[in-house]
Each structure stands twice: as C-alpha cells, then as structure tokens.
Enzyme design. Structure first.
Site, PDB file in Angstrom:
ATOM      1  N   ASP A  28       0.857  -1.180   0.000  1.00  0.00           N
ATOM      2  CA  ASP A  28       0.000   0.000   0.000  1.00  0.00           C
ATOM      3  C   ASP A  28       0.899   1.239   0.000  1.00  0.00           C
ATOM      4  OD1 ASP A  28      -3.253   0.444   1.585  1.00  0.00           O
ATOM      5  OD2 ASP A  28      -2.169   1.696   0.155  1.00  0.00           O
TER       6      ASP A  28
ATOM      7  N   GLU B 131     -10.577   6.716   4.302  1.00  0.00           N
ATOM      8  CA  GLU B 131      -9.528   6.191   5.185  1.00  0.00           C
ATOM      9  C   GLU B 131      -9.638   6.754   6.604  1.00  0.00           C
ATOM     10  OE1 GLU B 131      -6.347   6.094   1.547  1.00  0.00           O
ATOM     11  OE2 GLU B 131      -5.761   5.172   3.423  1.00  0.00           O
TER      12      GLU B 131
HETATM   13  C1  GLC Z   1      -4.438   4.147  -0.179  1.00  0.00           C
HETATM   14  C2  GLC Z   1      -5.335   2.990   0.173  1.00  0.00           C
HETATM   15  C3  GLC Z   1      -5.408   1.912  -0.886  1.00  0.00           C
HETATM   16  C4  GLC Z   1      -5.195   2.532  -2.252  1.00  0.00           C
HETATM   17  C5  GLC Z   1      -3.788   3.083  -2.302  1.00  0.00           C
HETATM   18  C6  GLC Z   1      -3.506   3.815  -3.622  1.00  0.00           C
HETATM   19  O1  GLC Z   1      -3.794   4.648   0.961  1.00  0.00           O
HETATM   20  O2  GLC Z   1      -5.103   2.331   1.416  1.00  0.00           O
HETATM   21  O3  GLC Z   1      -6.702   1.296  -0.769  1.00  0.00           O
HETATM   22  O4  GLC Z   1      -5.365   1.552  -3.259  1.00  0.00           O
HETATM   23  O5  GLC Z   1      -3.495   3.969  -1.223  1.00  0.00           O
HETATM   24  O6  GLC Z   1      -4.286   4.978  -3.712  1.00  0.00           O
END
Ligand code: GLC
Length: 623
Positions: free
Chosen positions: A318, A514
C-alpha cells in the site's frame, strides 16, 4: 517508429523463447489450467526475459511511483519503472477523459524507450467506477452492493468499470476491497461489502471476474487487486495510526489481535475466493496482526498466501505502507521484500527506494533469488495481461470513448442503486409515493448534491460535496419522475413543507476516506436531526433518505419520520433512489451490516452472543 522497434524487440524475445507470446503453453492439452496456473504457464517466456535483465532493470520492475511525484518523466525510462499509479487526487490537469488518456500515453511511451521496452502497469483506485475521472459512471460503494446480495450485478459493474478504466489507457484497478469491517466506527466500513465473511468472499470473487474476465489480455478488462490483506477491517479501538502531525486515529491502520484461526475465519475468505478466481495482484494491509505489520509479515505474505493458498501473481504494497514497519527505511525495505513483497508502492521517493534496494541486494541482505521471484511474478502478470503480445498497443483505444459514462452504463448503475436501498421503516405505509401528488417538498443537504451521494474516492481522494461530476441528484430525479401537474419545492433546512403532500428529507455523512472517516460516536449530525425536526413541524408525512457509509445511530431520527430508508453512497445515478420512493422498484435491499441501537454496542456483528441490534443483519422491508 517506436512501435515497429517494439514489435521487433518482442519478436526477438519470442524467438529467444521459440514460443508464441500470447498464449500460455498448456502441458496437458484439453485441460484448462487453474486460474493461478495461468500465470505459471508463462514461466518459460518469463525466465527467458529474466535472463536478459540487469539488476537495475529487475529493481525497476519492483518500483512503483505515483505520477504526481515524478520529478522528471524520463525517470520512468532511467529507473526502468515497472509501474505507475494515480493515488487519490493524483490527477492530470483537468480530470477529463482526454487528459487522463494523454497522461497515460505519455508515460507508457517513456517505458518503451527502455532497452527491453517492458510496458507499465498503471494502477488507479477504480473502487466504484473509474471514479477519479469526470464523466465516468460512479457506482454505489461496496456497502450498498453488499445490500443487493447480487453477485451477477457486481460482476457486471466491475466489467463496466474495467472498460471505462481502459478507455483512459490504465490497465490496473486497485479493487476489489475484500475487507470484512467488524466495527462500523472504522472510516473504511463503506469500502467493504459486509461484516459477513461469506458475503464478502462471494461478491469479491464476482468483482475479480468482472474486472479481469477469463482472459487478462482482453483489451476491455483490467488487472484486479484484492485488498487489503489481511484483517484491515478487524482493527481494534485505540490502535489506529498516528499521522505525521501527531494526530492519533482510533481504527485505521491499527492492530488486529486475533489467533490465526480467527483471522482466517473472519478476514481471509475473500482472498481464498479471489485467488481461486485468478486475481493477479493482492495488496497487503497497512494494519498489523498481533503487532506485526502485514507489509512485513512473512507468515502472511509468503507462507500462507503464496505457499499454502498458491497465489502466483504479485504483491504490491500500500501507499508508503512499508515505511510503517518498525526500523529505518533501509530495514523497512529489507524486511518487506524478504517477507514476500514483490512491488513497492513507494510512491514518492522512488530514487531512494531504488538505490537502497539495489544496495541491499548487492550486500546480500536480500538474496537474488527473492528478487528473481518478485520480478518473475510481475512479468507473469504482464505476459498474462498481453503486454508482450506483438499486437499490444501503448495507446488507449479511442473507440471506447463513446461508451464512457454512457446511458447504457448508467442504466446498470441505476439498477445497482435500486437494489442497494434498504427500507428500515414505513409507517402508514407512506411509501411508495404518488407521482401525481399536488406538491412534494424536498429538503436536506443531500437532496441536490452529487458529491454527497458519491462519498470518498470520487474525483478526489476524500471526495467532496457539490457538483463534482456528472450524474443525477435525488432532487433532479424527483423532478424528472413526478407528473407534469405535480409541484416540487426545495429547501436545504427542512422548512417550507407546510401544505405539501409529503416531505422527503435527504441527510447523511459528508464524504471522507480512510482514517479521516474514523468516527467514535456514529451519531447522525445535530444539523441533520434539526432538518428532520423542522420538516416534522410541518405535520406533513416525513420520508427520510439517509446517505451514509455505515450504520449510524438513528433512533431520534426514526421517531421523527414516517418512513426511513438508507441509500448508502449510491454514486452518480440518484434516479435509483426515486425508483424506490415512487414504487417503480419495490425495495429488496437487505442489511449487510448489523445496525446498532447505540454506539456502545460496537463492534456488533451477526453471530455475536446476546445479539440485540436495532436492525439485524439481513433486515429490509418491502412494499
Ligand atoms: C491508499 C489505500 C489503498 C489505495 C492506495 C492507492 O492509501 O489504502 O486502498 O489503493 O493507497 O491509492
């Protein structure tokens, strides 16, 4: 002409391989390989490419940068980058289809300036349609799709999403999220289909099928990414992340104190079905399991997922997630790659990552076998996605543009909205409403707000209120549904309903994503309660439509309303809400999350002992 050179390069590679590049050889004719073996079947071609690669080129394939952090577009070439992403808000100039397409093509062309001309995988968070791009169809978030209990619909939504993503050239969707949210106070509850592992597994599998299809090289499909592995929805109160400014959040990216048996039973069903469906990538979670960050857990990444479950695609971290592993950045990289991470979503300081990983390999801290395994997995997926096919094009298919955001796509989204709506109360019964009523009063902050309907991950990371993209608000849909003789009036604050036949009040959560969505009281806002109360004073029947990413504490609101339905975060097609309000579609939605009486009941989930919610899992009224 680059394409000609590229074709030559690909043919050269294929001659080296003395096999065709587009079809995986099948050992035993007549038996279809399992979904994961499709990737392994490319190993002869992959290993021949691997044998040509320098360490620099291998490390480049493992490096994913966010395009907004590129300090020089030539770095795509000079660092042999294997992938780019557009994280939430990482957009081209105007967020238009054309600007997204041009951005993709500019970057892909840079990748083809490298010696081996290995194309990029470009990832976006197409989690409810290609929702970064203005004009794309925005589907209901997963919490609403869970209420439909309709895997065929989820598969169709994902197929359309893949097609709209490919219209901009991008070829990788960071979806489906197969989280199993267990405490509704978590800010990402709406990204999960349900609190129930089996329902998550069923709908997540359908989403993988829809995104990837049966042949990943199909130009109308995208690579999928099951996320966030594992237990992202199981974090407990008080363990959430502390951001750089010192703010501590209660849940997001926290810790999951469960035995392995409980973790598997509650949080891993979605990966078992996604792997079986042939998902090509999986994203480990920011969160920890018994104190160990998933991004650095060899038990999770290698022993369970790769060795036991037989996952043959690749793991992508992530966004900056490996930085949360205890230790400095060098040890973060060493721990995560040795644990089984294959590609790192750096996404900003990609030069530092690249140089540090190279040093770690040269010093022997990370064995070359691990690097080769990671690159093999990445190249397998690229072969399966057709990126080495001689007729693969680095340009987006402009013929797709006419279907982007099309009425045909919106019809499917509208059906999803209809099926996602859950009717919680219908005194009278007030619903369905009469399209020929004399006057219908509409009120509330969510009545005429496409941004509020859509929630987070829409145009921007956090989403936003207001006319942020194309679609139909609930007010516009009501105006388009009632008879010509019917007067539709509107107020934001609940006033003005006196004398009307009915007042429809649309309230709910403002968009978030988030950790910014973590919420400790789940109370409907006092402003929203005031709007309902003011509407109540008119002595006219009150119908409440709730826009929300999770169950909220609503007993006060229920006491003031005659009918109450939850539309979750329906996206661009508000007409699906009015189809239910006016009886063109009798509600069929059923809660995929338990609805608590009070926040003190959280976490409360189907199967709990002493289960006494306001509305149980599976609840939903109809006409
Ligand atoms: C974010 C999320 C994830 C996402 C990634 C790219 O922090 O946790 O779900 O796909 O970053 O944007």
């Amino acid at each position: 002409m680059k394409l000609a050179n590229r074709t030559k390069a690909v043919i050269l590679i294929c001659l080296l391989l003395s096999v065709s590049c587009s079809e995986p050889p099948s050992d035993t004719p007549g038996t279809a390989p399992t979904a994961q073996q499709v990737f392994v079947a490319f190993d002869s071609q992959v290993d021949s490419v691997l044998a040509l690669m320098t360490l620099d080129e291998k490390i480049g394939q493992m490096t994913q940068a966010d395009q907004e952090f590129l300090t020089d577009v030539n770095h795509i070439r000079d660092y042999f980058l294997g992938s780019l992403l557009s994280g939430g808000g990482s957009d081209p100039e105007t967020n238009s289809l054309e600007d997204w397409r041009d951005l993709y093509e500019r970057y892909q062309a840079k990748a083809l300036e490298t010696r081996l001309q290995i194309p990029l995988l470009y990832g976006v968070d197409a989690v409810h349609g290609h929702s970064n791009v203005i004009g794309a169809v925005v589907f209901p978030h997963n919490i609403g799709l869970g209420a439909t209990r309709n895997p065929e619909l989820v598969e169709e939504i994902s197929r359309i999403t893949a097609k709209e993503v490919r219209t901009t050239g991008m070829n990788w969707a960071f979806a489906p999220c197969v989280a199993v949210p267990r405490d509704d106070r978590w800010g990402r509850t709406y990204e999960g289909y349900s609190e129930d592992p089996q329902l998550v597994a069923e709908l997540g599998e359908a989403a993988v099928r829809g995104l990837q299809g049966t042949d990943l090289s199909d130009p109308l499909r995208t690579l999928a990414c099951a996320k966030h592995y594992a237990g992202d929805g199981g974090t407990v109160l008080g363990t959430g992340i502390t951001t750089e400014d010192g703010t501590q959040f209660p849940f997001d990216r926290g810790d999951v104190p469960l035995s392995e048996e409980e973790l598997r039973r509650i949080h891993m069903e979605g990966y078992v079905t996604a792997v079986a469906a042939g998902v090509g990538t999986i994203m480990p979670s920011y969160s920890s399991w018994n104190g160990t960050r998933c991004s650095g857990s060899r038990r999770l990444l290698t022993e369970i997922l790769k060795d036991e479950l037989g996952f043959e695609g690749f793991l992508v971290s992530d966004f900056k997630a490996i930085d949360d592993i205890p230790g400095d950045y060098r040890s973060d990289i060493e721990t995560s790659i040795n644990a089984g991470m294959d590609m790192v979503m750096v996404p900003d300081r990609y030069e530092l990552f690249y140089g540090t990983l190279k040093e770690l390999v040269e010093k022997g801290s990370i064995p070359m076998e691990r690097i080769d395994d990671a690159v093999r997995r990445i190249l397998r997926v690229k072969f399966a996605a057709g990126l080495f096919d001689p007729n693969w094009s680095p340009r987006a298919d402009r013929a797709l543009e006419e279907s982007f955001g099309s009425e045909a796509h919106r019809v499917v989204a509208r059906q999803a909205v209809r099926e996602s709506i859950v009717l919680l109360e219908n005194e009278g019964p007030v619903l369905p409403l009469d399209k020929g009523a004399t006057r219908i009063h509409v009120s509330g902050p969510g009545a005429n707000d496409i941004g509020m309907q859509s929630g987070g991950w829409t145009i921007d990371w956090q989403g936003d209120v207001g006319p942020i993209t194309e679609g139909t608000t609930i007010l516009e849909a009501i105006q388009g549904t009632v008879s010509a003789a019917t007067e539709v009036t509107f107020s934001e604050d609940g006033s003005g309903a006196v004398g009307a036949d009915v007042v429809i009040v649309v309230v709910g959560e403002r968009p978030y994503a988030e950790f910014l969505g973590d919420d400790l009281d789940l109370e409907m806002s006092s402003a929203d309660r005031q709007v309902i109360s003011r509407a109540r004073e008119s002595s006219v029947p009150v119908v409440v439509v709730l826009l929300s990413g999770r169950p909220l504490i609503v007993e006060t609101a229920l006491d003031m309303s005659d009918a109450f339905l939850v539309a979750w975060l329906p996206g661009s097609e508000g007409a699906g809400v009015t189809d239910v309000l006016f009886g063109d579609y009798a509600p069929t939605g059923r809660l995929s999350y338990t609805w608590p009486r009070t926040v003190d009941q959280e976490p409360i989930n189907v199967g709990d002992p002493d289960y006494d919610p306001l509305y149980p899992f599976g609840f939903g009224l109809t006409y």
